[in-house]
Scaffold this motif. Structure first.
Motif, PDB file in Angstrom:
ATOM      1  N   LEU A 195       0.854  -1.192   0.000  1.00 26.33           N
ATOM      2  CA  LEU A 195       0.000   0.000   0.000  1.00 26.33           C
ATOM      3  C   LEU A 195       0.886   1.236   0.000  1.00 26.33           C
ATOM      4  O   LEU A 195       1.892   1.290   0.708  1.00 26.33           O
ATOM      5  N   THR A 196       0.504   2.247  -0.783  1.00 26.38           N
ATOM      6  CA  THR A 196       1.327   3.450  -0.888  1.00 26.38           C
ATOM      7  C   THR A 196       0.656   4.692  -0.307  1.00 26.38           C
ATOM      8  O   THR A 196       1.335   5.683  -0.032  1.00 26.38           O
ATOM      9  N   VAL A 197      -0.667   4.685  -0.119  1.00 27.75           N
ATOM     10  CA  VAL A 197      -1.367   5.878   0.338  1.00 27.75           C
ATOM     11  C   VAL A 197      -0.931   6.263   1.744  1.00 27.75           C
ATOM     12  O   VAL A 197      -0.573   5.409   2.567  1.00 27.75           O
ATOM     13  N   ASP A 198      -0.949   7.571   2.031  1.00 27.70           N
ATOM     14  CA  ASP A 198      -0.532   8.101   3.333  1.00 27.70           C
ATOM     15  C   ASP A 198       0.856   7.617   3.731  1.00 27.70           C
ATOM     16  O   ASP A 198       1.116   7.286   4.897  1.00 27.70           O
ATOM     17  N   GLU A 199       1.744   7.557   2.763  1.00 27.87           N
ATOM     18  CA  GLU A 199       3.152   7.197   2.991  1.00 27.87           C
ATOM     19  C   GLU A 199       3.310   5.808   3.599  1.00 27.87           C
ATOM     20  O   GLU A 199       4.292   5.518   4.277  1.00 27.87           O
ATOM     21  N   ALA A 200       2.340   4.923   3.329  1.00 28.07           N
ATOM     22  CA  ALA A 200       2.394   3.573   3.899  1.00 28.07           C
ATOM     23  C   ALA A 200       3.624   2.813   3.425  1.00 28.07           C
ATOM     24  O   ALA A 200       4.241   2.066   4.194  1.00 28.07           O
ATOM     25  N   ALA A 201       3.997   2.983   2.169  1.00 23.70           N
ATOM     26  CA  ALA A 201       5.173   2.281   1.649  1.00 23.70           C
ATOM     27  C   ALA A 201       6.442   2.763   2.343  1.00 23.70           C
ATOM     28  O   ALA A 201       7.326   1.963   2.688  1.00 23.70           O
ATOM     29  N   HIS A 202       6.545   4.084   2.561  1.00 24.42           N
ATOM     30  CA  HIS A 202       7.712   4.647   3.244  1.00 24.42           C
ATOM     31  C   HIS A 202       7.799   4.104   4.670  1.00 24.42           C
ATOM     32  O   HIS A 202       8.876   3.732   5.143  1.00 24.42           O
ATOM     33  N   VAL A 237       0.286 -11.177   0.248  1.00 27.29           N
ATOM     34  CA  VAL A 237       0.045 -10.852   1.650  1.00 27.29           C
ATOM     35  C   VAL A 237       0.413  -9.382   1.843  1.00 27.29           C
ATOM     36  O   VAL A 237       1.000  -8.754   0.961  1.00 27.29           O
ATOM     37  N   SER A 238       0.083  -8.833   2.992  1.00 25.11           N
ATOM     38  CA  SER A 238       0.429  -7.444   3.271  1.00 25.11           C
ATOM     39  C   SER A 238       0.460  -7.231   4.778  1.00 25.11           C
ATOM     40  O   SER A 238      -0.137  -8.011   5.535  1.00 25.11           O
ATOM     41  N   ILE A 239       1.151  -6.197   5.209  1.00 20.14           N
ATOM     42  CA  ILE A 239       1.180  -5.813   6.622  1.00 20.14           C
ATOM     43  C   ILE A 239       0.509  -4.449   6.743  1.00 20.14           C
ATOM     44  O   ILE A 239       1.021  -3.455   6.213  1.00 20.14           O
ATOM     45  N   LEU A 240      -0.646  -4.425   7.418  1.00 20.84           N
ATOM     46  CA  LEU A 240      -1.394  -3.176   7.572  1.00 20.84           C
ATOM     47  C   LEU A 240      -1.998  -3.107   8.968  1.00 20.84           C
ATOM     48  O   LEU A 240      -2.033  -4.110   9.702  1.00 20.84           O
ATOM     49  N   SER A 241      -2.503  -1.935   9.317  1.00 16.03           N
ATOM     50  CA  SER A 241      -2.994  -1.720  10.673  1.00 16.03           C
ATOM     51  C   SER A 241      -4.403  -2.277  10.874  1.00 16.03           C
ATOM     52  O   SER A 241      -5.179  -2.420   9.928  1.00 16.03           O
ATOM     53  N   ASP A 242      -4.727  -2.547  12.128  1.00 18.63           N
ATOM     54  CA  ASP A 242      -6.066  -3.033  12.478  1.00 18.63           C
ATOM     55  C   ASP A 242      -7.137  -2.009  12.163  1.00 18.63           C
ATOM     56  O   ASP A 242      -8.295  -2.360  11.948  1.00 18.63           O
ATOM     57  N   MET A 243      -6.780  -0.715  12.146  1.00 18.57           N
ATOM     58  CA  MET A 243      -7.786   0.311  11.918  1.00 18.57           C
ATOM     59  C   MET A 243      -8.411   0.194  10.530  1.00 18.57           C
ATOM     60  O   MET A 243      -9.591   0.478  10.343  1.00 18.57           O
ATOM     61  N   VAL A 244      -7.628  -0.252   9.547  1.00 20.39           N
ATOM     62  CA  VAL A 244      -8.155  -0.367   8.183  1.00 20.39           C
ATOM     63  C   VAL A 244      -8.549  -1.806   7.844  1.00 20.39           C
ATOM     64  O   VAL A 244      -9.005  -2.083   6.737  1.00 20.39           O
ATOM     65  N   TYR A 245      -8.385  -2.718   8.792  1.00 15.53           N
ATOM     66  CA  TYR A 245      -8.716  -4.124   8.520  1.00 15.53           C
ATOM     67  C   TYR A 245     -10.225  -4.340   8.474  1.00 15.53           C
ATOM     68  O   TYR A 245     -10.974  -3.800   9.290  1.00 15.53           O
ATOM     69  N   ARG A 246     -10.660  -5.098   7.505  1.00 19.56           N
ATOM     70  CA  ARG A 246     -12.017  -5.625   7.437  1.00 19.56           C
ATOM     71  C   ARG A 246     -11.886  -7.087   7.027  1.00 19.56           C
ATOM     72  O   ARG A 246     -11.033  -7.427   6.200  1.00 19.56           O
ATOM     73  N   PRO A 247     -12.704  -7.983   7.561  1.00 19.83           N
ATOM     74  CA  PRO A 247     -12.488  -9.412   7.311  1.00 19.83           C
ATOM     75  C   PRO A 247     -12.915  -9.896   5.939  1.00 19.83           C
ATOM     76  O   PRO A 247     -12.692 -11.058   5.597  1.00 19.83           O
ATOM     77  N   TRP A 248     -13.555  -9.012   5.122  1.00 21.42           N
ATOM     78  CA  TRP A 248     -14.059  -9.450   3.821  1.00 21.42           C
ATOM     79  C   TRP A 248     -13.617  -8.492   2.724  1.00 21.42           C
ATOM     80  O   TRP A 248     -13.554  -7.290   2.926  1.00 21.42           O
ATOM     81  N   SER A 249     -13.327  -9.052   1.556  1.00 18.93           N
ATOM     82  CA  SER A 249     -13.039  -8.225   0.389  1.00 18.93           C
ATOM     83  C   SER A 249     -14.350  -7.825  -0.270  1.00 18.93           C
ATOM     84  O   SER A 249     -15.427  -8.297   0.110  1.00 18.93           O
ATOM     85  N   LEU A 250     -14.283  -6.968  -1.284  1.00 18.84           N
ATOM     86  CA  LEU A 250     -15.491  -6.559  -1.994  1.00 18.84           C
ATOM     87  C   LEU A 250     -16.181  -7.736  -2.676  1.00 18.84           C
ATOM     88  O   LEU A 250     -17.387  -7.710  -2.910  1.00 18.84           O
ATOM     89  N   GLU A 251     -15.404  -8.796  -2.977  1.00 14.78           N
ATOM     90  CA  GLU A 251     -15.994  -9.984  -3.599  1.00 14.78           C
ATOM     91  C   GLU A 251     -16.593 -10.940  -2.572  1.00 14.78           C
ATOM     92  O   GLU A 251     -17.140 -11.980  -2.928  1.00 14.78           O
ATOM     93  N   GLY A 252     -16.483 -10.567  -1.295  1.00 16.86           N
ATOM     94  CA  GLY A 252     -17.039 -11.417  -0.250  1.00 16.86           C
ATOM     95  C   GLY A 252     -16.113 -12.532   0.180  1.00 16.86           C
ATOM     96  O   GLY A 252     -16.559 -13.507   0.807  1.00 16.86           O
ATOM     97  N   ARG A 253     -14.816 -12.403  -0.110  1.00  8.47           N
ATOM     98  CA  ARG A 253     -13.854 -13.417   0.289  1.00  8.47           C
ATOM     99  C   ARG A 253     -13.160 -13.007   1.586  1.00  8.47           C
ATOM    100  O   ARG A 253     -12.931 -11.832   1.842  1.00  8.47           O
ATOM    101  N   ARG A 254     -12.812 -14.006   2.366  1.00  9.83           N
ATOM    102  CA  ARG A 254     -12.304 -13.795   3.725  1.00  9.83           C
ATOM    103  C   ARG A 254     -10.838 -13.351   3.727  1.00  9.83           C
ATOM    104  O   ARG A 254     -10.045 -13.755   2.868  1.00  9.83           O
ATOM    105  N   ILE A 255     -10.492 -12.505   4.707  1.00  5.62           N
ATOM    106  CA  ILE A 255      -9.109 -12.098   4.950  1.00  5.62           C
ATOM    107  C   ILE A 255      -8.771 -12.427   6.402  1.00  5.62           C
ATOM    108  O   ILE A 255      -9.507 -12.049   7.320  1.00  5.62           O
TER     109      ILE A 255
END
Length: 307
Positions: A195-202, A237-255
């Protein structure tokens, strides 16, 4: 041991949503934080508040009684936010927020602030961190809500409200599921969605920089939903914060998520203003609202007693 507003907030979210996982998403914290808070609360009260099952969390009779008291306490805390300083307060406040904050944190607070300060107009703008810092220094905005972990300008003051832990996002039934010894060298073996938004990649490269391993980046994207879909569909895979985590993708698949044993810095969210700024009554009320919610004001602690 005593309990505070955080314990109560986590308990109410779990009671309303019926699952620790859903409460954690709503609160933008880890599931372990919610579980620990509920257990601590039960220990203090000396009563079991939930019946735990594979289907979720069901309130016991003691839990239902305490929930009723909890709602009264929350109402009192919200009422306490309407201090004498906010009664009759009028004016406007120019503020800005970064992309992640305005998408995953700020909206619910704007609604509450509308009730706490009904005669105050909040003029909100979305800005990048760099633009936001410049706008604060030039006086074009008065205060900002941003990722304070990204703010380093010495002319700006910042106050962190919450720290959202970062964890590894995985597709269902991934080989890493259930492991407790995961390190960045393990993550480096997998395709990685950056992810690159909000300097996430940095930010990511700061902690990857301390490792001898490097991420195998297959996609760089500013879209959190793209990351979600790629992970859910087994493309990385990716490493991201719990604040942006949701257990489902737009296709309805589990994360799924997994903890890493390496020290990954959390994503800090908070307030930013110019160090030499003179706080207006509206600015002060805005800051005090957040301090009342994310701190432990004495008025709230005094109210939080077992029924």
């Amino acid at each position: 041991m005593s309990y505070n507003l955080r314990h109560l907030k986590y308990f109410i979210a779990t009671a309303e949503l019926g699952q620790v996982s859903r409460a954690a998403i709503e609160l933008s914290v880890s599931q372990s934080a919610v579980t620990a808070a509920v257990r601590e609360l039960e220990a203090v009260l000396g009563a079991q508040l939930f019946i735990r099952s594979a289907h979720g969390m069901t309130l016991t009779e003691a839990g239902r009684r305490f929930l009723a008291s909890g709602y009264e306490i929350v109402a009192k805390v919200e009422e306490s936010l309407r201090t004498s300083d906010t009664v009759g307060l009028q004016g406007e406040l120019s503020l800005a927020a970064t992309y992640t904050v305005i998408g995953y944190f700020l909206p619910v607070h704007l609604e509450r602030l509308g009730r706490v300060m009904p005669d105050v107009t909040l003029k909100v703008a979305e800005m990048t961190r760099q633009t936001l810092e410049t706008a604060l220094l030039e006086g074009r905005i008065e205060i900002a809500v941003a990722l304070t972990s990204n703010i380093s300008n010495p002319d700006l003051a910042k106050e962190t409200l919450l720290s959202s832990p970062r964890r590894l996002w995985l597709p269902p039934r991934h080989r890493f599921a259930g492991r407790e010894d995961l390190d960045l060298k393990d993550v480096a073996e997998e395709p990685y969605v950056m992810l690159t938004v909000d300097e996430a990649a940095h930010t990511a490269m700061r902690y990857w920089g301390h490792s001898t391993s490097h991420p195998n980046v297959v996609l760089r994207t500013s879209s959190i939903e793209a990351v979600r879909s790629m992970v859910a569909n087994g493309q990385g895979v990716s490493i991201l914060s719990d604040m942006v985590y949701r257990p489902w993708s737009l296709e309805g698949r589990r994360i799924e998520v997994a903890d890493l044993r390496v020290d990954i810095p959390p994503m800090d969210v908070g307030l930013v203003w110019r160090k030499d700024a003179t706080f207006t009554p509206v600015m002060t009320a805005f800051r005090d609202y957040f301090r009342g919610l994310f701190g432990t004001p004495q008025s709230a602690l005094g109210a939080l007693r077992a029924p």
